[in-house]
Write a protein that holds these residues in place. Structure first.
Motif, PDB file in Angstrom:
ATOM      1  N   ALA A   1      -2.875   0.734  -6.317  1.00 40.34           N
ATOM      2  CA  ALA A   1      -4.196   0.998  -6.914  1.00 40.34           C
ATOM      3  C   ALA A   1      -5.012   1.899  -6.008  1.00 40.34           C
ATOM      4  CB  ALA A   1      -4.917  -0.313  -7.199  1.00 40.34           C
TER       5      ALA A   1
ATOM      6  N   ARG B   1     -10.541   6.030   2.305  1.00 39.96           N
ATOM      7  CA  ARG B   1     -10.901   6.668   3.593  1.00 39.96           C
ATOM      8  C   ARG B   1     -11.125   8.165   3.439  1.00 39.96           C
ATOM      9  NH1 ARG B   1      -8.858   2.075   7.184  1.00 39.96           N
ATOM     10  NH2 ARG B   1      -8.171   0.715   5.480  1.00 39.96           N
TER      11      ARG B   1
ATOM     12  N   ALA C   1       3.167   4.749  -7.189  1.00 37.12           N
ATOM     13  CA  ALA C   1       1.994   5.449  -6.652  1.00 37.12           C
ATOM     14  C   ALA C   1       1.561   4.719  -5.386  1.00 37.12           C
ATOM     15  CB  ALA C   1       0.874   5.476  -7.695  1.00 37.12           C
TER      16      ALA C   1
ATOM     17  N   GLY D   1       1.398   5.590  -2.270  1.00 34.43           N
ATOM     18  CA  GLY D   1       0.816   6.337  -1.152  1.00 34.43           C
ATOM     19  C   GLY D   1       1.790   6.438   0.018  1.00 34.43           C
TER      20      GLY D   1
ATOM     21  N   TRP E   1       3.471   4.396   1.349  1.00 35.15           N
ATOM     22  CA  TRP E   1       4.623   3.487   1.184  1.00 35.15           C
ATOM     23  C   TRP E   1       5.524   3.936   0.035  1.00 35.15           C
ATOM     24  CZ3 TRP E   1      -0.206   2.554   2.609  1.00 35.15           C
ATOM     25  CH2 TRP E   1      -0.411   1.871   3.803  1.00 35.15           C
TER      26      TRP E   1
ATOM     27  N   HIS F   1      -4.146  11.485   9.266  1.00 33.43           N
ATOM     28  CA  HIS F   1      -5.293  12.384   9.111  1.00 33.43           C
ATOM     29  C   HIS F   1      -6.558  11.590   9.429  1.00 33.43           C
ATOM     30  CE1 HIS F   1      -7.548  15.851   7.802  1.00 33.43           C
ATOM     31  NE2 HIS F   1      -8.352  15.040   7.123  1.00 33.43           N
ATOM     32  N   GLN F   2      -7.508  12.214  10.124  1.00 35.54           N
ATOM     33  CA  GLN F   2      -8.713  11.493  10.518  1.00 35.54           C
ATOM     34  C   GLN F   2      -9.977  12.349  10.411  1.00 35.54           C
ATOM     35  OE1 GLN F   2      -8.153  10.084  14.563  1.00 35.54           O
ATOM     36  NE2 GLN F   2      -6.960  11.874  15.125  1.00 35.54           N
TER      37      GLN F   2
ATOM     38  N   TYR G   1     -13.156  20.986   8.503  1.00 39.27           N
ATOM     39  CA  TYR G   1     -14.093  20.916   7.371  1.00 39.27           C
ATOM     40  C   TYR G   1     -15.308  20.082   7.758  1.00 39.27           C
ATOM     41  CZ  TYR G   1     -11.614  16.452   6.402  1.00 39.27           C
ATOM     42  OH  TYR G   1     -11.034  15.200   6.495  1.00 39.27           O
TER      43      TYR G   1
ATOM     44  N   ARG H   1     -12.735   7.370  11.057  1.00 43.80           N
ATOM     45  CA  ARG H   1     -11.753   6.711  10.196  1.00 43.80           C
ATOM     46  C   ARG H   1     -10.550   7.615   9.966  1.00 43.80           C
ATOM     47  NH1 ARG H   1     -15.930   7.416   5.433  1.00 43.80           N
ATOM     48  NH2 ARG H   1     -14.964   9.042   4.171  1.00 43.80           N
TER      49      ARG H   1
ATOM     50  N   CYS I   1       0.706  13.822  -1.856  1.00 44.73           N
ATOM     51  CA  CYS I   1      -0.682  14.267  -2.036  1.00 44.73           C
ATOM     52  C   CYS I   1      -0.994  15.513  -1.223  1.00 44.73           C
ATOM     53  CB  CYS I   1      -1.627  13.148  -1.651  1.00 44.73           C
ATOM     54  SG  CYS I   1      -1.822  12.909   0.130  1.00 44.73           S
TER      55      CYS I   1
ATOM     56  N   SER J   1      -4.616  16.315  -0.856  1.00 46.00           N
ATOM     57  CA  SER J   1      -5.502  16.579  -1.999  1.00 46.00           C
ATOM     58  C   SER J   1      -5.359  15.524  -3.093  1.00 46.00           C
ATOM     59  CB  SER J   1      -5.184  17.948  -2.618  1.00 46.00           C
ATOM     60  OG  SER J   1      -5.212  18.940  -1.652  1.00 46.00           O
TER      61      SER J   1
ATOM     62  N   SER K   1      -8.821  14.259  -4.650  1.00 46.57           N
ATOM     63  CA  SER K   1      -9.548  15.195  -5.507  1.00 46.57           C
ATOM     64  C   SER K   1      -8.736  15.679  -6.703  1.00 46.57           C
ATOM     65  CB  SER K   1      -9.995  16.399  -4.682  1.00 46.57           C
ATOM     66  OG  SER K   1      -8.885  16.984  -4.036  1.00 46.57           O
TER      67      SER K   1
END
Ligand SMILES: Cc1cc2nc3c(=O)[nH]c(=O)nc-3n(C[C@H](O)[C@H](O)[C@H](O)COP(=O)(O)OP(=O)(O)OC[C@H]3O[C@@H](n4cnc5c(N)ncnc54)[C@H](O)[C@@H]3O)c2cc1C
Length: 412
Positions: A6, A39, A195, A197, A199, A218-219, A244, A308, A337, A340, A343
């Motif tokens: 989820a 995150r 889905a 992620g 895992w 990524h942080q 960014y 984070r 992903c 991205s 988004s």
């Protein structure tokens, strides 16, 4: 059908399938949005490296902005636009290419002058910049608000979301998926969407299927509130520094792409491993802030209010991994992903739902098929994923031939 995970990608796929009339159960090991999706920086970017990703990104912005209209649940989206800035000759050239191709693919992108950069507030132009203005770009201040909106919309459409219920098995009969086993029960379903992620590979492995995605850390950080940051100010990406920036909670969010990224394979970790266990390194972000300190002093001087991080799932060609798994009919993947997934989740979920419920791939989506690389050795998967991560803002720039999907196919 069952969706495993989820996060943004799982919930969006579930929502769009429910909207198409499917009976959907989402099974989540922890709580919705508790891993990468909760995150995220929340940034939506219209300038992408190819036409398909541009289309998905722009469609996603439209869907996020119009969420209440099609999903029936309110969602707040900040639409300040973004600047892409290059300070080196090589990156100025790169942005010129991005401008030409993005305009060709329909995005609203324009060259920006020094006076335009003055509008950012927290950025002091150094004088040698080449910049693009991307008025379509947007962000969601708190990423969990998108997750909560998906959840509410899923429930509105009758989709069930089970939390604290890990999937421990995928049932396969005569080569076809027939459902999942969770820690507490079997669930029968002819369609299962992985889905999961970071895992995603171990979940697919429950059905004996490979997925070409390598998790990479990524942080980001958010500074304490600072007077030079206008909360209504734009997003800024300094591409030569791979950094960014955006307003966040009265301060400035600073994130970026490590030149020497850290792969993190949950399969090599204890079973309890979660995003909270991803090792964070504030030094990496301080170094990134240092690279833009001349133009954005607040990135380095303000106190850090939040730090984070989590996992990206990087694919060998930097594109999503989304579609049916050729080896196991009934098993689908929504992953890869490449930074991205948050988004692009509205459009990826929409396209997958159309594919699952209609039986035919929406235009262009076959290019994202999980089977597109063929068998890929683990070290090649990780090396190419890391390369894609380190070249997030200039993937087309100097990609060695060995990392293109065509050459991956040829080689293997
Ligand atoms: C710091 C950071 C900043 C980012 N910023 C952006 C950004 O600005 N814009 C953007 O587009 N993207 C961004 N991303 C990337 C984005 O967060 C991800 O692409 C996106 O959240 C991926 O969504 P997901 O649903 O695939 O993964 P996740 O959100 O991780 O969801 C996967 C879910 O699967 C569950 N799961 C795993 N195994 C099982 C199992 N066996 N049974 C049941 N459930 C299971 C997990 O618990 C998890 O909740 C960022 C990521 C990070 C870490």
């Amino acid at each position: 059908m069952v969706v495993i995970g989820a996060g943004a990608l799982g919930l969006s796929t579930a929502l769009h399938c429910a909207l198409a009339g499917r009976s959907v159960t989402v099974v989540e090991r922890h709580t919705a949005g508790s891993q990468a999706s909760g995150r995220a920086a929340g940034l939506f970017k219209s300038v992408q490296a190819d036409e398909l990703r541009t289309r998905l990104a722009r469609r996603s912005i439209d869907q996020a902005v119009g969420f209440a209209g099609w999903a029936g649940v309110p969602l707040e989206v900040a639409r300040p636009g973004s600047f892409l800035i290059a300070r080196t000759a090589q990156h100025r050239e790169f942005l010129r290419r991005e401008l030409a191709q993005s305009v060709g693919w329909g995005a609203d992108v324009r060259e920006a002058g020094r006076a335009d950069l003055g509008r950012i507030g927290y950025y002091r132009p150094g004088g040698g910049e080449f910049a693009l203005w991307c008025p379509e770009d947007a962000y969601i201040e708190e990423p969990l608000s998108l997750v909560r909106a998906y959840l509410a919309a899923c429930r509105l459409r009758g989709a069930q979301v089970l939390e604290h219920e890990p999937v421990t098995g995928i049932s396969v009969t005569d080569g076809r998926v027939t459902g999942v086993e969770t820690a507490t029960r079997p669930i029968t379903a002819p369609v299962v969407v992985d889905a999961a992620g970071g895992w995603v590979r171990q979940v697919a492995a429950l059905a004996g299927a490979p997925v070409p995605a390598a998790p990479v850390r990524h942080q980001l950080l958010i500074t304490a509130p600072a007077p030079e940051v206008d909360p209504a100010g734009p997003i800024t990406r300094v591409v030569d520094a791979a950094v960014y920036l955006r307003p966040a909670r009265g301060g400035l969010m600073v994130g970026g792409f490590e030149a020497d990224p850290l792969p993190v394979d949950p399969r090599a970790q204890p079973a309890s491993f979660s995003t909270d266990d991803v090792p964070l390194d504030l030094g990496v972000l301080r170094a990134m802030a240092g690279q833009v300190a001349g133009e954005v002093p607040v990135a380095r001087t303000a106190e850090v209010a939040e730090h984070r991080g989590g996992l990206f799932t990087m694919s060998p060609d930097g594109r999503f991994v989304a579609g049916p798994v050729p080896e196991v009919p009934g098993l689908w993947v929504a992953s890869g992903c490449n930074g991205s997934g948050f988004s692009s989740s509205p459009a990826i979920g929409e396209a997958l739902a159309e594919w699952i419920t209609g039986g035919a791939a929406p235009p262009g989506m076959e290019a994202l098929s999980p089977g597109r690389f063929g068998p890929l050795p683990e070290d090649a998967l990780v090396t190419r994923g890391l390369w894609q991560y380190a070249h997030y803002y200039d993937p087309a720039g100097s990609a060695p031939a060995a990392v293109t999907s065509a050459s991956v196919r040829n080689r293997d």
